[in-house]
Design a protein around this motif. Structure first.
Motif, PDB file in Angstrom:
ATOM      1  N   THR A 124       2.178   7.791   5.386  1.00  0.00           N
ATOM      2  CA  THR A 124       3.090   7.669   4.241  1.00  0.00           C
ATOM      3  C   THR A 124       2.923   8.838   3.271  1.00  0.00           C
ATOM      4  O   THR A 124       3.900   9.469   2.865  1.00  0.00           O
ATOM      5  CB  THR A 124       2.834   6.332   3.510  1.00  0.00           C
ATOM      6  OG1 THR A 124       3.184   5.270   4.393  1.00  0.00           O
ATOM      7  CG2 THR A 124       3.662   6.226   2.256  1.00  0.00           C
ATOM      8  N   ALA A 125       1.668   9.132   2.910  1.00  0.00           N
ATOM      9  CA  ALA A 125       1.430  10.205   1.934  1.00  0.00           C
ATOM     10  C   ALA A 125       1.891  11.550   2.497  1.00  0.00           C
ATOM     11  O   ALA A 125       2.580  12.317   1.820  1.00  0.00           O
ATOM     12  CB  ALA A 125      -0.050  10.255   1.556  1.00  0.00           C
ATOM     13  N   SER A 161      -1.595   4.897   5.524  1.00  0.00           N
ATOM     14  CA  SER A 161      -1.630   5.580   4.222  1.00  0.00           C
ATOM     15  C   SER A 161      -1.470   7.081   4.398  1.00  0.00           C
ATOM     16  O   SER A 161      -0.713   7.733   3.660  1.00  0.00           O
ATOM     17  CB  SER A 161      -2.955   5.308   3.505  1.00  0.00           C
ATOM     18  OG  SER A 161      -3.146   3.921   3.355  1.00  0.00           O
ATOM     19  N   SER A 214       2.935   6.790  -6.696  1.00  0.00           N
ATOM     20  CA  SER A 214       1.955   7.696  -7.310  1.00  0.00           C
ATOM     21  C   SER A 214       2.387   9.142  -7.129  1.00  0.00           C
ATOM     22  O   SER A 214       2.348   9.943  -8.073  1.00  0.00           O
ATOM     23  CB  SER A 214       0.565   7.530  -6.683  1.00  0.00           C
ATOM     24  OG  SER A 214       0.079   6.236  -6.896  1.00  0.00           O
ATOM     25  N   ILE A 272       1.463   4.251  -2.939  1.00  0.00           N
ATOM     26  CA  ILE A 272       1.144   5.654  -2.612  1.00  0.00           C
ATOM     27  C   ILE A 272       2.365   6.525  -2.933  1.00  0.00           C
ATOM     28  O   ILE A 272       2.264   7.564  -3.582  1.00  0.00           O
ATOM     29  CB  ILE A 272       0.743   5.776  -1.123  1.00  0.00           C
ATOM     30  CG1 ILE A 272      -0.617   5.112  -0.892  1.00  0.00           C
ATOM     31  CG2 ILE A 272       0.710   7.249  -0.692  1.00  0.00           C
ATOM     32  CD1 ILE A 272      -1.011   5.000   0.571  1.00  0.00           C
ATOM     33  N   GLY A 291      -2.294   3.281  -7.265  1.00  0.00           N
ATOM     34  CA  GLY A 291      -2.541   3.982  -6.004  1.00  0.00           C
ATOM     35  C   GLY A 291      -3.987   3.808  -5.554  1.00  0.00           C
ATOM     36  O   GLY A 291      -4.259   3.487  -4.390  1.00  0.00           O
ATOM     37  N   THR A 301       0.846  -1.196   0.000  1.00  0.00           N
ATOM     38  CA  THR A 301       0.000   0.000   0.000  1.00  0.00           C
ATOM     39  C   THR A 301       0.881   1.245   0.000  1.00  0.00           C
ATOM     40  O   THR A 301       0.720   2.144  -0.826  1.00  0.00           O
ATOM     41  CB  THR A 301      -0.904  -0.018   1.255  1.00  0.00           C
ATOM     42  OG1 THR A 301      -1.487  -1.318   1.364  1.00  0.00           O
ATOM     43  CG2 THR A 301      -1.988   1.029   1.175  1.00  0.00           C
ATOM     44  N   LEU A 347      -5.607   1.443  -2.271  1.00  0.00           N
ATOM     45  CA  LEU A 347      -6.523   2.039  -1.291  1.00  0.00           C
ATOM     46  C   LEU A 347      -7.861   1.304  -1.280  1.00  0.00           C
ATOM     47  O   LEU A 347      -8.476   1.129  -0.222  1.00  0.00           O
ATOM     48  CB  LEU A 347      -6.719   3.525  -1.592  1.00  0.00           C
ATOM     49  CG  LEU A 347      -5.471   4.390  -1.345  1.00  0.00           C
ATOM     50  CD1 LEU A 347      -5.721   5.836  -1.728  1.00  0.00           C
ATOM     51  CD2 LEU A 347      -5.026   4.307   0.119  1.00  0.00           C
TER      52      LEU A 347
END
Lengths: 277, 108
Positions: B79-80, B76, A211, A208, B54, A204, B58
């Motif tokens: 990380t983002a 998530s 992207s 991310i 991506g 995951t 999700l």
């Protein structure tokens, strides 16, 4: 992901249709810095390869470890990590393969997903300086190891003059880093992270990150929006095979975009790449 | 775990397709070179495909229970957020995974 793009099309007096040989393309350009550093005096092809690929290799070890951890978190046998990373050597699709193999997905799904994910390689060969690699085995090796990053490092203004030593060193270093990272990652994962829930988050997280990096490198909101539209369409219509449907829809949307652009006669984005074969 | 024959078949199938895709353009270089569609797609598909991935990861989170959804969503976001801020792959990946593992095992 790290594709460097040059703006040969924007050079004065040089239209894209005229830039057909690297001599004209590179002749008009100033010294290029960054990834495409020219040969230093007295430097061997091997050392040059080491210099231009070194930093990227560290990234490959980290990403490879992510893949190895993922293999262990799915409970697959230890040999899957080194064999998968050595044999396929195609980054992102390998993360998907781990999940598909663990779920015993049909081979047709594996084949179609690989085909779409890796179709981008169809254009790398147009500009990769394979003519500088001599001998059938060495050429085969260079083609086999032609991943995104090898392409990015070995293609660019001046790549016509890249030596065999540099090209092969870059390819082999990247391959070794990826293989070593994934093998190490499996054992690290199995030794320290087994029986922990949530370790498969590495996939995951990886996508991310990829992207975000991909968008930052290109900043093409039309493609990004079409990809989002394709994904949402697939989620609504075919949640069970979302990825394949999304990728197919994306390719259809992009072909439509190409047709619309061609009709408007405004191909400002086209024909800028792959000029320096 | 699936049997060894299936795993090896899957791996070599994917590898064969990948190698073919890498090899083909060297044979038909001149045909591909002037093709505007091929050149446009080569610019657009890589980023587009990664963005689809991506979305895919999700969507793949198990939303059937808060016990699985919250750790993965928190990971998530970590990380983002970290990646937008610092842009360091290792940091973003390790921190997000740590958040997810800690929440999965010791909180939920």
């Amino acid at each position: 992901m790290y594709q460097e793009r040059t703006t040969t099309a924007s050079l004065p007096f040089v239209t894209t249709s005229e830039v057909t040989s690297p001599a004209t393309a590179t002749g008009a350009l100033p010294v290029i810095s960054g990834e495409h550093v020219h040969t230093l005096p007295g430097e061997s092809g091997f050392r040059e390869g080491l210099r231009v690929a070194g930093f990227m290799c560290l990234g490959f070890v980290v990403m490879g470890m992510g893949l190895g951890v993922l293999v262990s978190s799915y409970g697959l046998a230890w040999w899957v990590a080194p064999v998968l990373s050595a044999v396929v050597f195609a980054g992102s699709v390998e993360f998907l393969l781990v999940g598909m193999i663990a779920a015993a997905a049909p081979l047709s799904l594996i084949a179609s997903t690989t085909l779409i994910m890796n179709a981008r390689h169809l254009v790398y060969g147009i500009s990769y300086p394979l003519q500088n690699v001599r001998g059938g085995f060495a050429k085969a090796l260079a083609v086999y190891m032609l991943c995104d990053e090898a392409y990015a490092v070995n293609t660019g203004p001046g790549s016509k003059n890249y030596r065999q030593g540099r090209i092969l060193t870059v390819s082999i270093l990247l391959w070794v880093s990826w293989w070593g990272g994934s093998t190490l990652g499996y054992f690290v994962g199995a030794a320290f992270l087994s029986n922990l829930a949530g370790v498969d988050f590495v996939m995951t997280g990886m996508f991310i990150i990829l992207s975000i990096d991909a968008y930052r490198a290109v900043k093409d909101h039309v493609t990004a929006s079409l990809a989002a539209a394709a994904s949402i369409t697939a989620i609504i219509l075919y949640p069970q095979s979302m990825l394949l449907v999304a990728l197919l829809a994306l390719v259809c949307f992009l072909i439509l975009r190409h047709l619309v652009q061609g009709r408007q006669g405004a191909c400002k984005n086209s024909t800028q790449e792959s000029q320096y074969a | 775990m699936p049997n060894t024959g299936y795993i090896l078949t899957a791996i070599f199938l994917a590898a064969g397709i990948t190698f073919a895709l890498r090899l083909i353009p060297f044979g038909i270089k001149s045909a591909l070179k002037g093709n505007a569609l091929v050149e446009n797609l080569s610019q657009w598909v890589p980023m587009g495909a990664i963005i689809c991935l991506g979305f895919y990861v999700l969507v793949s989170i198990d939303y059937s229970s808060a016990d699985t959804a919250i750790p993965y969503l928190a990971g998530s976001v970590t990380t983002a957020g970290l990646h937008l801020w610092r842009g360091n792959l290792a940091l973003s990946l390790v921190a997000g995974t740590a958040v997810c593992v800690i929440l999965s095992n010791w909180v939920f």
